[in-house]
Enzyme design. Structure first.
Site, PDB file in Angstrom:
ATOM      1  N   GLY A  10     118.679  36.889 103.722  1.00  0.00           N
ATOM      2  CA  GLY A  10     118.216  37.755 102.640  1.00  0.00           C
ATOM      3  C   GLY A  10     117.623  39.034 103.185  1.00  0.00           C
ATOM      4  O   GLY A  10     116.731  39.000 104.032  1.00  0.00           O
ATOM      5  N   CYS A  45     113.134  47.266  91.626  1.00  0.00           N
ATOM      6  CA  CYS A  45     112.209  47.662  90.560  1.00  0.00           C
ATOM      7  C   CYS A  45     112.625  48.978  89.904  1.00  0.00           C
ATOM      8  O   CYS A  45     112.181  49.287  88.797  1.00  0.00           O
ATOM      9  CB  CYS A  45     110.789  47.800  91.107  1.00  0.00           C
ATOM     10  SG  CYS A  45     110.097  46.254  91.743  1.00  0.00           S
ATOM     11  N   ALA A 112     114.515  34.243 103.032  1.00  0.00           N
ATOM     12  CA  ALA A 112     114.007  35.279 102.131  1.00  0.00           C
ATOM     13  C   ALA A 112     115.067  35.537 101.060  1.00  0.00           C
ATOM     14  O   ALA A 112     115.479  36.674 100.823  1.00  0.00           O
ATOM     15  CB  ALA A 112     113.680  36.554 102.902  1.00  0.00           C
ATOM     16  N   THR A 113     115.493  34.460 100.431  1.00  0.00           N
ATOM     17  CA  THR A 113     116.616  34.506  99.492  1.00  0.00           C
ATOM     18  C   THR A 113     116.221  34.948  98.093  1.00  0.00           C
ATOM     19  O   THR A 113     117.082  35.109  97.225  1.00  0.00           O
ATOM     20  CB  THR A 113     117.290  33.125  99.422  1.00  0.00           C
ATOM     21  OG1 THR A 113     116.280  32.114  99.315  1.00  0.00           O
ATOM     22  CG2 THR A 113     118.085  32.863 100.682  1.00  0.00           C
ATOM     23  N   ALA A 115     114.858  35.373  94.266  1.00  0.00           N
ATOM     24  CA  ALA A 115     115.075  34.655  93.021  1.00  0.00           C
ATOM     25  C   ALA A 115     116.215  35.321  92.264  1.00  0.00           C
ATOM     26  O   ALA A 115     116.649  36.422  92.605  1.00  0.00           O
ATOM     27  CB  ALA A 115     113.801  34.658  92.174  1.00  0.00           C
ATOM     28  N   THR A 275     107.358  26.758 106.698  1.00  0.00           N
ATOM     29  CA  THR A 275     107.798  25.671 105.836  1.00  0.00           C
ATOM     30  C   THR A 275     107.481  24.329 106.490  1.00  0.00           C
ATOM     31  O   THR A 275     106.819  24.261 107.534  1.00  0.00           O
ATOM     32  CB  THR A 275     109.306  25.756 105.569  1.00  0.00           C
ATOM     33  OG1 THR A 275     110.018  25.417 106.767  1.00  0.00           O
ATOM     34  CG2 THR A 275     109.712  27.149 105.104  1.00  0.00           C
ATOM     35  N   ALA A 282     109.487  31.040 105.319  1.00  0.00           N
ATOM     36  CA  ALA A 282     110.031  31.534 104.052  1.00  0.00           C
ATOM     37  C   ALA A 282     109.055  32.530 103.451  1.00  0.00           C
ATOM     38  O   ALA A 282     107.836  32.434 103.641  1.00  0.00           O
ATOM     39  CB  ALA A 282     110.302  30.386 103.087  1.00  0.00           C
TER      40      ALA A 282
END
Length: 545
Positions: A10, A45, A112-113, A115, A275, A282
């Site tokens: 990510g 954003c 770092a995927t 949402a 994690t 993460a």
């Protein structure tokens, strides 16, 4: 230097931040970003603002391109490269790219995927005219669909959170006809209902058709678009629907590989962003983080926390012990002429969690009232019996962001509500008053905590109480609380005999200040008195339909 290989899944907020920080800390490490989309390090954003034409150049949304990562940071970026599994035992990931599938080894891995936009399963939601706005590709597709919708396009937005409101405003800026459907009775879930009402008024003034208290039952195909069939039976036609009802974590990789996740699917991490696998970290919207107010766990999909988490992750991988202390969720959004900002818990959330709390409302001026251009702010401060600040909400035209920032930093520092009155804040007439609105909130909170003032709230004025309106008759003529008694503050001391001393007297004015002065007069003359918090303005907001 450590020549470890760090693979980052990510490359947007948290992933890009972690990569850049890692390189600054370790020139020898091999750093690889794997991004399944076409773009890395872009400002999602800003997507609604490009749709509206406020940000004219699409490329301005792209913060750093792969070529810049390579030349500036010596970081390899592979876009359109999706990680489809994690082999924790052999420390490698399986990647699906343009040339097929292959394994990529790692010493340390960062997930770092992020949402994805989430829509509750609805009949017909596979209609190509039902869309989301979360990525650059989503934005491009919406712009393309609007350009092909004819001279008077119509859009239905489902969900009145940040993205929904920003998209509605920007579509109106482009002249698009907009309907916004919200299942609750107010927009912006990080606000309580009475505080969000001015935003609804502003949206209507902008021409947005607001539909509250409804959900979408199903979508039906229609010529040139789609019909949203609502729970109340209404049928809303539009060329496209933009669903912005929430997000879900992209944690499938973690779940499948056995990394510990919460019931909601968010990856559990410790204070170092590690994690349950010591070699895997993460960060960002995919993780569950600390909620510092009540020492619980939460998830807050905001860009600021994601970037900080990426930086802290990099520190720990590089051998610098760094701690993420959680987030209070400070946020701000523009809705027409208003800025709406919040931090911490809402009253609705506290009630749902069974927490005891106190609250105050104030309506101060954004700058010195005598300075041209000063405008009113509406502030709600929520705190505990010990003064711990639980949350705040502010709406106004000017100075909202800096006030919420001051309260957020006070929360971070562990200051109590009354300490807001002691903060040293910059003052000049164009920017504030000598008693800044944040200071003023602290003064009022202190009066409540020390018992100098007893607040009564608009939604539950005690039965049998005398509501004493101490405004001037000209103010009362413009609206009053039913059955209230009017004695202007300047006449109160000479007319105390007119007030029933056997009943609770709730003093009320326009915003709360004169009500407090009246309360103090009454209490020191033997009356059982209280002050209507926020005065008539708050009463009107609470009781308006």
């Amino acid at each position: 230097m450590n020549k470890a290989k760090i693979v980052i899944i990510g490359g947007v907020a948290a992933g890009a931040s972690a990569a850049a920080r890692l390189r600054r800390l370790n020139e020898a490490a091999e750093i690889l970003i794997l991004e399944r989309g076409k773009y890395v390090s872009y400002a999602n954003c800003g997507l609604p603002y490009h749709i509206g034409g406020v940000i004219a150049d699409r490329d301005d949304l792209i913060v750093t391109r792969p070529e810049k990562f390579a030349s500036w940071f010596n970081i390899e970026v592979r876009v359109c490269s999706e990680v489809i599994s994690i082999d924790r035992g052999n420390r490698r990931v399986l990647v699906k790219g343009g040339e097929g599938e292959y394994f990529e080894p790692y010493d340390k891995l960062i997930i770092a995927t992020g949402a994805s936009a989430f829509t509750p399963k609805t009949e017909g939601d596979d209609n190509p005219n039902v869309r989301h706005l979360w990525t650059m590709s989503d934005m491009d597709n919406i712009i393309s669909a609007l350009s092909g919708a004819g001279p008077n396009p119509k859009v239905t937005i489902v969900g009145g959170g940040f993205i929904g409101l920003e998209t509605a405003e920007n579509l109106r800026h482009k002249g698009v006809e907009v309907s916004l459907i919200q299942r609750s009775h107010h927009v912006l879930p990080v606000f309580d209902e009475e505080m969000a009402r001015p935003l609804a008024d502003e949206l209507r003034a902008m021409g947005v058709n607001l539909i509250f208290g409804r959900t979408v039952e199903k979508y039906e195909n229609a010529e040139g678009g789609v019909v949203a069939v609502l729970s109340g039976g209404e049928r809303v036609f539009s060329n496209i629907v933009i669903s912005s009802t929430g997000v879900k974590p992209n944690s499938e990789l973690a779940v499948k590989s056995g990394i510990e996740c919460s019931k909601g699917g968010f990856i559990k991490v410790d204070e170092h962003m590690r994690t349950s696998d010591e070699n895997i970290y993460a960060a960002g919207d995919v993780v569950e983080i600390a909620e510092p107010i009540f020492n619980s766990r939460t998830h807050i999909p905001l860009a600021g926390p994601a970037n900080k988490q990426g930086r802290i992750t990099a520190d720990n991988i590089a051998g610098i012990e760094s701690v993420y202390k959680g987030t209070y969720g400070a946020s701000v959004v523009k809705v027409g002429k208003y800025a709406a900002a919040s931090v911490g818990m809402t009253e609705k959330r506290l009630k749902a969690d069974g927490k005891k709390y106190r609250k105050i409302y104030i309506h101060p001026s954004s700058s010195a009232s005598y300075y041209p251009g000063a405008s009113r702010m509406d502030i709600k401060l929520i705190f505990g019996d010990d003064g711990t600040i639980y949350g705040a909400q502010i709406i106004g035209e000017k100075g909202v962001d800096k006030r919420i920032d001051a309260i957020a930093q006070a929360m971070y520092a562990g200051f109590k509500a009354d300490a807001l009155g002691e903060l040293e804040l910059a003052y000049a007439p164009p920017f504030s008053s000598a008693k800044d609105p944040v200071n003023y909130a602290g003064f009022v909170a202190s009066n409540v905590l020390t018992g100098k003032s007893t607040p009564v709230y608009a939604e539950n004025i005690p039965d049998g109480a005398v509501v004493l309106d101490v405004r001037e008759p000209s103010e009362v003529a413009n609206g009053k609380i039913p059955n209230s008694v009017n004695i202007p503050l300047g006449q109160l001391r000479g007319r105390l005999s007119e007030i029933d001393k056997s009943r609770l007297v709730v003093a009320s004015c326009q915003v709360g200040l004169r009500g407090y002065l009246a309360e103090r007069i009454l209490k020191q003359n033997g009356f059982n008195a209280a002050n209507l918090s926020g005065g008539y303005l708050t009463w009107k907001a609470v009781n308006s339909k």
